[in-house]
Scaffold this motif. Structure first.
Motif, mmCIF file in Angstrom:
data_model
loop_
_atom_site.group_PDB
_atom_site.id
_atom_site.type_symbol
_atom_site.label_atom_id
_atom_site.label_comp_id
_atom_site.label_asym_id
_atom_site.label_seq_id
_atom_site.Cartn_x
_atom_site.Cartn_y
_atom_site.Cartn_z
ATOM 1 N N PRO A 421 75.425 33.404 47.175
ATOM 2 C CA PRO A 421 76.261 33.249 45.985
ATOM 3 C C PRO A 421 76.091 34.420 45.012
ATOM 4 C CG PRO A 421 74.277 31.927 45.750
ATOM 5 C CD PRO A 421 74.215 32.537 47.125
ATOM 6 N N THR A 422 77.146 34.682 44.239
ATOM 7 C CA THR A 422 77.131 35.744 43.238
ATOM 8 C C THR A 422 77.843 35.252 41.983
ATOM 9 O OG1 THR A 422 76.990 37.644 44.742
ATOM 10 C CG2 THR A 422 78.103 38.012 42.653
ATOM 11 N N ILE A 423 77.311 35.602 40.823
ATOM 12 C CA ILE A 423 77.954 35.306 39.542
ATOM 13 C C ILE A 423 78.562 36.586 38.990
ATOM 14 C CG2 ILE A 423 77.579 34.653 37.130
ATOM 15 C CD1 ILE A 423 75.425 32.727 38.061
ATOM 16 N N CYS A 424 79.856 36.521 38.656
ATOM 17 C CA CYS A 424 80.543 37.623 37.984
ATOM 18 C C CYS A 424 80.951 37.156 36.592
ATOM 19 C CB CYS A 424 81.786 38.053 38.761
ATOM 20 S SG CYS A 424 81.445 38.673 40.419
ATOM 21 N N ILE A 425 80.847 38.027 35.634
ATOM 22 C CA ILE A 425 81.268 37.720 34.268
ATOM 23 C C ILE A 425 82.386 38.680 33.891
ATOM 24 C CG2 ILE A 425 80.569 37.549 31.856
ATOM 25 C CD1 ILE A 425 77.754 36.878 32.793
ATOM 26 N N ASP A 426 83.577 38.120 33.684
ATOM 27 C CA ASP A 426 84.776 38.923 33.412
ATOM 28 C C ASP A 426 84.965 40.010 34.459
ATOM 29 O OD1 ASP A 426 86.010 37.627 31.355
ATOM 30 O OD2 ASP A 426 85.147 38.843 29.761
ATOM 31 N N GLY A 427 84.746 39.647 35.718
ATOM 32 C CA GLY A 427 84.998 40.564 36.823
ATOM 33 C C GLY A 427 83.873 41.520 37.135
ATOM 34 N N GLU A 428 82.796 41.483 36.378
ATOM 35 C CA GLU A 428 81.652 42.371 36.617
ATOM 36 C C GLU A 428 80.535 41.588 37.312
ATOM 37 O OE1 GLU A 428 78.410 45.180 34.239
ATOM 38 O OE2 GLU A 428 79.990 44.134 33.138
ATOM 39 N N ILE A 429 80.038 42.106 38.433
ATOM 40 C CA ILE A 429 78.966 41.449 39.181
ATOM 41 C C ILE A 429 77.688 41.474 38.337
ATOM 42 C CG2 ILE A 429 77.534 41.568 41.248
ATOM 43 C CD1 ILE A 429 79.942 42.917 42.659
ATOM 44 N N ARG A 430 77.110 40.288 38.111
ATOM 45 C CA ARG A 430 75.916 40.209 37.259
ATOM 46 C C ARG A 430 74.695 39.656 37.980
ATOM 47 N NH1 ARG A 430 76.754 41.147 31.822
ATOM 48 N NH2 ARG A 430 74.500 41.362 31.906
ATOM 49 N N PHE A 431 74.852 38.624 38.807
ATOM 50 C CA PHE A 431 73.699 38.021 39.489
ATOM 51 C C PHE A 431 74.053 37.851 40.964
ATOM 52 C CE2 PHE A 431 73.554 36.495 35.089
ATOM 53 C CZ PHE A 431 72.290 36.933 34.714
ATOM 54 N N VAL A 432 73.339 38.565 41.831
ATOM 55 C CA VAL A 432 73.643 38.575 43.261
ATOM 56 C C VAL A 432 72.580 37.781 44.017
ATOM 57 C CG1 VAL A 432 73.999 40.013 45.297
ATOM 58 C CG2 VAL A 432 74.770 40.813 43.060
ATOM 59 N N SER A 433 73.015 36.683 44.637
ATOM 60 C CA SER A 433 72.125 35.863 45.484
ATOM 61 C C SER A 433 70.836 35.477 44.772
ATOM 62 C CB SER A 433 71.801 36.607 46.787
ATOM 63 O OG SER A 433 72.943 36.700 47.588
ATOM 64 N N ARG A 434 70.901 35.347 43.464
ATOM 65 C CA ARG A 434 69.705 34.959 42.699
ATOM 66 C C ARG A 434 70.126 34.031 41.583
ATOM 67 N NH1 ARG A 434 67.053 36.720 38.085
ATOM 68 N NH2 ARG A 434 68.564 38.401 37.735
ATOM 69 N N ILE A 435 69.518 32.867 41.539
ATOM 70 C CA ILE A 435 69.826 31.908 40.481
ATOM 71 C C ILE A 435 69.184 32.406 39.190
ATOM 72 C CG2 ILE A 435 69.575 29.530 39.701
ATOM 73 C CD1 ILE A 435 69.325 28.771 42.692
ATOM 74 N N PRO A 436 69.975 32.748 38.188
ATOM 75 C CA PRO A 436 69.380 33.312 36.972
ATOM 76 C C PRO A 436 68.682 32.243 36.143
ATOM 77 C CG PRO A 436 71.746 33.029 36.681
ATOM 78 C CD PRO A 436 71.450 32.672 38.113
ATOM 79 N N PRO A 437 67.542 32.561 35.542
ATOM 80 C CA PRO A 437 66.949 31.643 34.566
ATOM 81 C C PRO A 437 67.935 31.391 33.429
ATOM 82 C CG PRO A 437 65.404 33.391 35.154
ATOM 83 C CD PRO A 437 66.733 33.774 35.745
#
Length: 543
Positions: A421-437
């Motif tokens: 999984p990956t989290i993007c914020i407004d189209g910018e990749i922010r967290f890649v394969s890591r669950i952020p604290p």
């Protein structure tokens, strides 16, 4: 002629085989073969047997799991599950985060819950198909600990490491017990599936996983079984420490290059498996796509110590013809040559134009997942976003994009996301394969909100030019403009222009002064270099 079980046994021991073994990881897909929902399928011994037998008939595997459900142990231990029609259940409740004590939990017995159902299915399948190597799948200790404790485990690894080690020791005992049950039922291979280890680095792995995982593999070996360490996600950083746990095999998904796994495992005498592309090829592709992908894996895997398998549990709706196509190239060398001869130029993938994505007033958080209902890392990443979203009510919109659907796969490609999984914020990749604290995720979202606020202010900037000779009328007009700016509280600069040539450049004749020209600044682009065609469109708005 080797049987499938013999072929897999030799491959696991890095011995010579006539061809690479083929192991389709059939889980709830077995239900689809029978026309049943995943819920109906995973709760019935008879249906598990029938579904696996249907897969054996169609895909001719050397090995196959009895069941692929990483929530069996969690359910017995008190986790509430959310059931679905097309995926295994997902954990919705974490008992150790809700007041229960680790001392209250007991290692499941063979008669507990669905453990009894799966073991009965294992015994019957092993009796009916002695030529097939059946995998008994156990939930790895770290993933099981996360099911019991929730994402709090990541903070407790720093704040209460002794407590986490106690939880891990209990989960190790569960793994040992479940491994023994499968071996007693006749399964020659136990696969310990621990996808959540992709969320930690090698140092944390050595401290919190290695002692317990290594003990499980030693236990399996002492019982005469073979073992596989199965991980999915962006876990390349942990392949070496996984090898240090002494499994007989390591199996990975498409997030990790197969050649890297080969080069790490084989010198250590450990076999390896993978890494057919689960969604873009097996689920959404065509038979020829599946064959090309299989051939690429076979050529990288080589002739020793390699097991061809998909990267994870096959999606429910995987077209059977795609898996049958893989079977053809596995069993028939001539068919492999035919497919290689037909390899042509791949069609261009459709991509979305994301150049203006994220320019709306609200912040958009996109979570690219395989499926949060079926993939534990995906589930916990979505949960992380869900938990912080109320902090930004009315400001932030979040969306999950499950790449088992083609439109989500296109979206993923368009954002240039390579791992899930990956989290993007407004189209910018922010967290890649890591669950952020929680604090890091909140900070990342807040940073983007602040950036948008600054952009909004920038869009409102303007300049007022008072054109004239600088005399009394010009000065009076200057004061009026300055007063208007002050009363409105807007950000605008007021300047006097007296140069005749400059005044003329505004299209104002000297007899028309004093005059006022307003120049408004509009922010058009950030963080990218726009095409000439786009700049032209901006200029058309001006003229």
């Amino acid at each position: 002629m080797l049987t499938g079980k013999e072929r897999l046994t030799r491959a696991f021991r890095c011995e010579a085989v006539d061809r690479a073994p083929w192991v389709p990881f059939v889980g709830c897909h077995g239900g689809a073969l029978l026309g049943l929902t995943a819920t109906e399928y995973l709760k019935s011994e008879q249906r598990l047997v029938e579904g696996v037998e249907a897969a054996i008939a169609r895909y001719q595997p050397d090995g196959i799991p009895v069941a692929f459900d990483l929530q069996i142990e969690a359910e017995v231990l008190g986790c509430e599950l959310n059931w679905s029609d097309e995926t295994p259940p997902s954990v919705q409740d974490h008992p150790l985060s809700n007041g229960r004590q680790i001392e209250e939990l007991q290692v499941p017995t063979p008669q507990c819950g669905r453990v009894e159902i799966v073991l009965a299915a294992a015994r019957e399948l092993c009796r009916r198909h002695p030529e097939v190597a059946f995998y008994g799948l156990v939930t790895g200790p770290f993933t099981l600990a996360l099911h019991l404790l929730g994402t709090d485990i990541f903070m407790k690894m720093f704040d209460a490491p002794d407590y986490v080690s106690r939880v891990m020791a209990f989960c190790r005992d569960v793994c040992n017990a479940m491994s023994a049950y499968y071996l007693d039922a006749g399964c020659p291979i136990v696969a310990m599936v621990d996808p959540m280890t992709s969320q930690i680095g090698p140092e944390q792995f050595r401290e919190f996983v290695s002692p317990f995982a290594g003990s499980v593999f030693d236990h399996i070996r002492q019982r005469g079984g073979l073992s596989s360490f199965f991980v999915c996600g962006h876990a390349q950083q942990n392949v070496e420490v996984m090898c240090d746990c002494r499994p007989d095999n390591i199996s990975v998904d498409e997030n990790i290059p197969l050649q890297y796994v080969r080069d790490v495992c084989l010198p250590r005498g450990i076999s390896f498996g993978g890494n057919l592309q689960l969604t873009s090829v097996l689920l959404l592709g065509k038979p020829l796509d599946a064959q090309r992908n299989a051939i690429a894996c076979l050529e990288i895997g080589g002739e020793r110590g390699f097991v061809l398998a998909p990267g994870c549990d096959l999606p429910y709706a995987t077209p059977p013809e795609n898996l049958e196509a893989v079977t053809q190239v596995v069993l028939d060398p001539y068919q492999r040559e035919v497919v290689k001869a037909t390899v042509g130029q791949q069609a261009d993938e459709v991509e979305l134009d994301m150049r203006e994505y994220g320019q709306a007033d609200k912040v958009i958080v996109d979570i690219i997942t395989l499926d949060s209902e079926a993939c534990a890392p995906c589930q916990y990443m979505v949960d992380a976003v869900k938990k912080v979203a109320p902090e930004f009510e009315g400001i932030v919109i979040w969306r999950e994009h499950k790449i088992k659907y083609r439109e989500s796969l296109v979206f993923m490609t368009s954002l240039m996301v390579r791992n899930v999984p990956t989290i993007c914020i407004d189209g910018e990749i922010r967290f890649v394969s890591r669950i952020p604290p929680r604090d890091q995720l909140i900070a990342a979202i807040q940073d983007r909100i602040n950036e948008k606020f600054r952009m909004k202010i920038a869009r409102r900037k303007a300049s007022l030019y008072v054109l004239g000779d600088g005399g009394p009328e010009c000065q009076e007009l200057l004061q009026q403009c300055q007063r208007a700016v002050a009363e409105l509280g807007v950000e605008a600069h007021v300047n006097v222009v007296t140069d005749a040539a400059t005044i003329a450049s505004y299209g104002v004749a000297s007899v028309q002064t004093p005059a006022v020209v307003i120049a408004r600044y509009v922010l058009k682009s950030t963080r990218r270099i726009p095409d000439v065609a786009i700049i032209k469109e901006w200029l058309k708005d001006v003229h």
